[in-house]
Design an enzyme around this catalytic site. Sequence first.
Site, PDB file in Angstrom:
ATOM      1  N   THR A   9      28.101  64.006  11.173  1.00 20.86           N
ATOM      2  CA  THR A   9      28.422  63.016  10.142  1.00 20.86           C
ATOM      3  C   THR A   9      27.198  62.257   9.643  1.00 20.86           C
ATOM      4  OG1 THR A   9      28.918  61.410  11.868  1.00 20.86           O
ATOM      5  CG2 THR A   9      30.799  62.621  10.943  1.00 20.86           C
ATOM      6  N   ARG A  32      33.111  61.543  14.896  1.00 26.30           N
ATOM      7  CA  ARG A  32      34.267  60.641  15.011  1.00 26.30           C
ATOM      8  C   ARG A  32      34.698  60.078  13.668  1.00 26.30           C
ATOM      9  NH1 ARG A  32      31.386  56.774  19.052  1.00 26.30           N
ATOM     10  NH2 ARG A  32      29.798  57.403  17.535  1.00 26.30           N
ATOM     11  N   ARG A  33      33.830  60.105  12.649  1.00 23.08           N
ATOM     12  CA  ARG A  33      34.152  59.464  11.365  1.00 23.08           C
ATOM     13  C   ARG A  33      34.768  60.474  10.385  1.00 23.08           C
ATOM     14  NH1 ARG A  33      28.419  56.502  10.735  1.00 23.08           N
ATOM     15  NH2 ARG A  33      27.823  58.318  11.965  1.00 23.08           N
ATOM     16  N   VAL A  59      33.198  63.577  21.516  1.00 24.77           N
ATOM     17  CA  VAL A  59      32.771  64.549  22.543  1.00 24.77           C
ATOM     18  C   VAL A  59      32.977  64.024  23.965  1.00 24.77           C
ATOM     19  CG1 VAL A  59      31.102  65.822  21.107  1.00 24.77           C
ATOM     20  CG2 VAL A  59      30.324  63.823  22.426  1.00 24.77           C
ATOM     21  N   ASN A  85      24.593  68.427  19.287  1.00 23.05           N
ATOM     22  CA  ASN A  85      23.714  67.433  18.676  1.00 23.05           C
ATOM     23  C   ASN A  85      24.204  65.999  18.890  1.00 23.05           C
ATOM     24  OD1 ASN A  85      21.839  66.322  16.415  1.00 23.05           O
ATOM     25  ND2 ASN A  85      23.897  65.827  15.699  1.00 23.05           N
ATOM     26  N   TYR A 151      18.498  56.165  28.503  1.00 23.16           N
ATOM     27  CA  TYR A 151      18.487  57.137  27.396  1.00 23.16           C
ATOM     28  C   TYR A 151      17.546  58.294  27.742  1.00 23.16           C
ATOM     29  CZ  TYR A 151      17.749  59.429  22.951  1.00 23.16           C
ATOM     30  OH  TYR A 151      17.654  60.401  21.973  1.00 23.16           O
ATOM     31  N   LYS A 155      18.257  62.456  28.248  1.00 25.16           N
ATOM     32  CA  LYS A 155      17.575  63.531  27.525  1.00 25.16           C
ATOM     33  C   LYS A 155      16.801  64.440  28.499  1.00 25.16           C
ATOM     34  CE  LYS A 155      19.233  62.914  23.471  1.00 25.16           C
ATOM     35  NZ  LYS A 155      20.046  63.950  22.816  1.00 25.16           N
ATOM     36  N   VAL A 184      12.738  60.450  14.496  1.00 20.44           N
ATOM     37  CA  VAL A 184      13.316  60.958  13.243  1.00 20.44           C
ATOM     38  C   VAL A 184      14.040  59.797  12.568  1.00 20.44           C
ATOM     39  CG1 VAL A 184      14.727  62.780  12.217  1.00 20.44           C
ATOM     40  CG2 VAL A 184      13.843  63.080  14.548  1.00 20.44           C
ATOM     41  N   GLU A 187      20.230  57.447  11.431  1.00 27.59           N
ATOM     42  CA  GLU A 187      20.960  56.226  11.809  1.00 27.59           C
ATOM     43  C   GLU A 187      20.736  55.879  13.287  1.00 27.59           C
ATOM     44  OE1 GLU A 187      25.087  56.580  10.670  1.00 27.59           O
ATOM     45  OE2 GLU A 187      24.565  57.033   8.598  1.00 27.59           O
TER      46      GLU A 187
HETATM   47  P1  NDP Z   1      22.569  59.568  14.042  1.00 33.13           P
HETATM   48  O1  NDP Z   1      23.044  58.277  14.595  1.00 33.13           O
HETATM   49  O2  NDP Z   1      22.185  59.632  12.620  1.00 33.13           O
HETATM   50  O3  NDP Z   1      23.655  60.714  14.331  1.00 33.13           O
HETATM   51  C1  NDP Z   1      24.329  60.790  15.544  1.00 33.13           C
HETATM   52  C2  NDP Z   1      25.529  61.699  15.390  1.00 33.13           C
HETATM   53  O4  NDP Z   1      26.174  61.807  16.661  1.00 33.13           O
HETATM   54  C3  NDP Z   1      26.541  61.179  14.397  1.00 33.13           C
HETATM   55  O5  NDP Z   1      27.031  62.232  13.612  1.00 33.13           O
HETATM   56  C4  NDP Z   1      27.646  60.636  15.280  1.00 33.13           C
HETATM   57  O6  NDP Z   1      28.888  60.800  14.626  1.00 33.13           O
HETATM   58  C5  NDP Z   1      27.550  61.567  16.471  1.00 33.13           C
HETATM   59  N1  NDP Z   1      28.143  60.992  17.669  1.00 33.13           N
HETATM   60  C6  NDP Z   1      27.725  59.925  18.383  1.00 33.13           C
HETATM   61  N2  NDP Z   1      28.568  59.685  19.403  1.00 33.13           N
HETATM   62  C7  NDP Z   1      29.556  60.620  19.326  1.00 33.13           C
HETATM   63  C8  NDP Z   1      30.714  60.905  20.071  1.00 33.13           C
HETATM   64  N3  NDP Z   1      31.059  60.157  21.132  1.00 33.13           N
HETATM   65  N4  NDP Z   1      31.488  61.941  19.710  1.00 33.13           N
HETATM   66  C9  NDP Z   1      31.157  62.689  18.634  1.00 33.13           C
HETATM   67  N5  NDP Z   1      30.076  62.485  17.890  1.00 33.13           N
HETATM   68  C10 NDP Z   1      29.291  61.457  18.229  1.00 33.13           C
HETATM   69  O7  NDP Z   1      21.337  59.989  14.968  1.00 33.13           O
HETATM   70  P2  NDP Z   1      20.458  61.317  15.012  1.00 33.13           P
HETATM   71  O8  NDP Z   1      20.844  62.257  13.965  1.00 33.13           O
HETATM   72  O9  NDP Z   1      19.068  60.893  15.087  1.00 33.13           O
HETATM   73  O10 NDP Z   1      20.880  61.862  16.437  1.00 33.13           O
HETATM   74  C11 NDP Z   1      21.335  63.180  16.668  1.00 33.13           C
HETATM   75  C12 NDP Z   1      20.817  63.660  18.011  1.00 33.13           C
HETATM   76  O11 NDP Z   1      19.401  63.725  17.952  1.00 33.13           O
HETATM   77  C13 NDP Z   1      21.151  62.760  19.192  1.00 33.13           C
HETATM   78  O12 NDP Z   1      21.483  63.565  20.293  1.00 33.13           O
HETATM   79  C14 NDP Z   1      19.839  62.018  19.446  1.00 33.13           C
HETATM   80  O13 NDP Z   1      19.732  61.622  20.783  1.00 33.13           O
HETATM   81  C15 NDP Z   1      18.846  63.098  19.095  1.00 33.13           C
HETATM   82  N6  NDP Z   1      17.493  62.673  18.769  1.00 33.13           N
HETATM   83  C16 NDP Z   1      17.270  61.733  17.784  1.00 33.13           C
HETATM   84  C17 NDP Z   1      15.964  61.371  17.488  1.00 33.13           C
HETATM   85  C18 NDP Z   1      15.646  60.318  16.484  1.00 33.13           C
HETATM   86  O14 NDP Z   1      14.542  59.725  16.548  1.00 33.13           O
HETATM   87  N7  NDP Z   1      16.512  60.036  15.517  1.00 33.13           N
HETATM   88  C19 NDP Z   1      14.821  62.006  18.161  1.00 33.13           C
HETATM   89  C20 NDP Z   1      15.191  62.958  19.171  1.00 33.13           C
HETATM   90  C21 NDP Z   1      16.474  63.279  19.435  1.00 33.13           C
HETATM   91  P3  NDP Z   1      30.079  59.737  14.619  1.00 33.13           P
HETATM   92  O15 NDP Z   1      29.487  58.380  14.703  1.00 33.13           O
HETATM   93  O16 NDP Z   1      30.799  60.023  13.334  1.00 33.13           O
HETATM   94  O17 NDP Z   1      30.880  60.106  15.811  1.00 33.13           O
HETATM   95  C1  8X3 Z   2      14.884  59.657  20.000  1.00 32.30           C
HETATM   96  C2  8X3 Z   2      13.438  59.405  19.870  1.00 32.30           C
HETATM   97  O1  8X3 Z   2      11.508  58.032  20.739  1.00 32.30           O
HETATM   98  O2  8X3 Z   2      13.509  56.843  20.189  1.00 32.30           O
HETATM   99  O3  8X3 Z   2      15.182  60.506  21.067  1.00 32.30           O
HETATM  100  O4  8X3 Z   2      13.438  58.193  22.143  1.00 32.30           O
HETATM  101  S1  8X3 Z   2      12.955  58.048  20.784  1.00 32.30           S
END
Ligand code: NDP
Ligand code: 8X3
Length: 256
Positions: A9, A32-33, A59, A85, A151, A155, A184, A187
């Site tokens: 989402t 979830r949204r 999840v 993801n 966190y 990971k 990245v 959100e």
């Molecule tokens: P966002 O917050 O933009 O996206 C997170 C996504 O995860 C949303 O679609 C959200 O959907 C979903 N989500 C969260 N909790 C649940 C749940 N309980 N059930 C189902 N879906 C869930 O963050 P990112 O895109 O950055 O994050 C995606 C992944 O990348 C994560 O695993 C994060 O740890 C990882 N990551 C992010 C980095 C960053 O700097 N942004 C760097 C490295 C890794 P909804 O709220 O609709 O459920």
């Molecule tokens: C997301 C990147 O640096 O905030 O995994 O942990 S950081």
Amino acid sequence: MNILITGATSGIGHAIAQEFARNGHKLWITGRRADRLQEIKETLTAQYGATVYTSCVDVRNREETAALVDQIQAEWQAPDILINNAGLALGLSTIDKGDIDEWETMIDTNIKGLLYMTRHIAPLMVALKKGHIINIGSTAGKSVYPNGNVYCATKHAVVALSEGMRVDLMNYNIKVTALNPGMVDTEFSLVRYSGDEQKAAQTYLGFEPLHASDVAKTAYYCATLPDHVCINDITMTCTRQANGIFKTTDEAVRLS
Ligand code: NDP
Ligand code: 8X3
């Protein structure tokens, strides 16, 4: 190919959905949204003529994830690719001051949610002797930064579980990839700082972080290699970041 993405989402999951849809693949997107899922489905269908299924799934919920997989099995037999993801960070604090509810949410989502999805989907792939699981880890799964304790631990678990899955599933012709991005702009920080937009924006000041589309392109690359090639683990950061601990700014580069 048929692609199942958790957490599509926003951010990385959404960008991955866009990348695969643009290239003509079928999607099953979850999160979830419900409103966002519907919006994304409509956009991808209009833009790329993509076939997109949506399921509103948390999840962390075993029953919901099991029911989702039953639906997928009925439609597809198995996805060609599962992209685990969905994930989040909540807060930043030293271990003595951490919020236990936030710890539980991170552990339940980032580790247990990924395990539920994998446990339900892997047997379908095993039966067909084909498939690819891509787990979105992080540089936080390679080194621990101050105040990131739980966190980062989740990971690290993603990296360890990816290794375990690879060892267990290679006899069934199943690829497993841990894709570990650095910072990245998604959100992610807004969620980490409970919706505080100012704090979230500060995270990416003074340098260009990775974009979600950069990670999506890498996932697509890993997913489209020849049958005999598997990227087991890949770590990527923006040019201003070396790892989970060290990063620099445009200004520092200018002065160097
Ligand atoms: P966002 O917050 O933009 O996206 C997170 C996504 O995860 C949303 O679609 C959200 O959907 C979903 N989500 C969260 N909790 C649940 C749940 N309980 N059930 C189902 N879906 C869930 O963050 P990112 O895109 O950055 O994050 C995606 C992944 O990348 C994560 O695993 C994060 O740890 C990882 N990551 C992010 C980095 C960053 O700097 N942004 C760097 C490295 C890794 P909804 O709220 O609709 O459920
Ligand atoms: C997301 C990147 O640096 O905030 O995994 O942990 S950081």
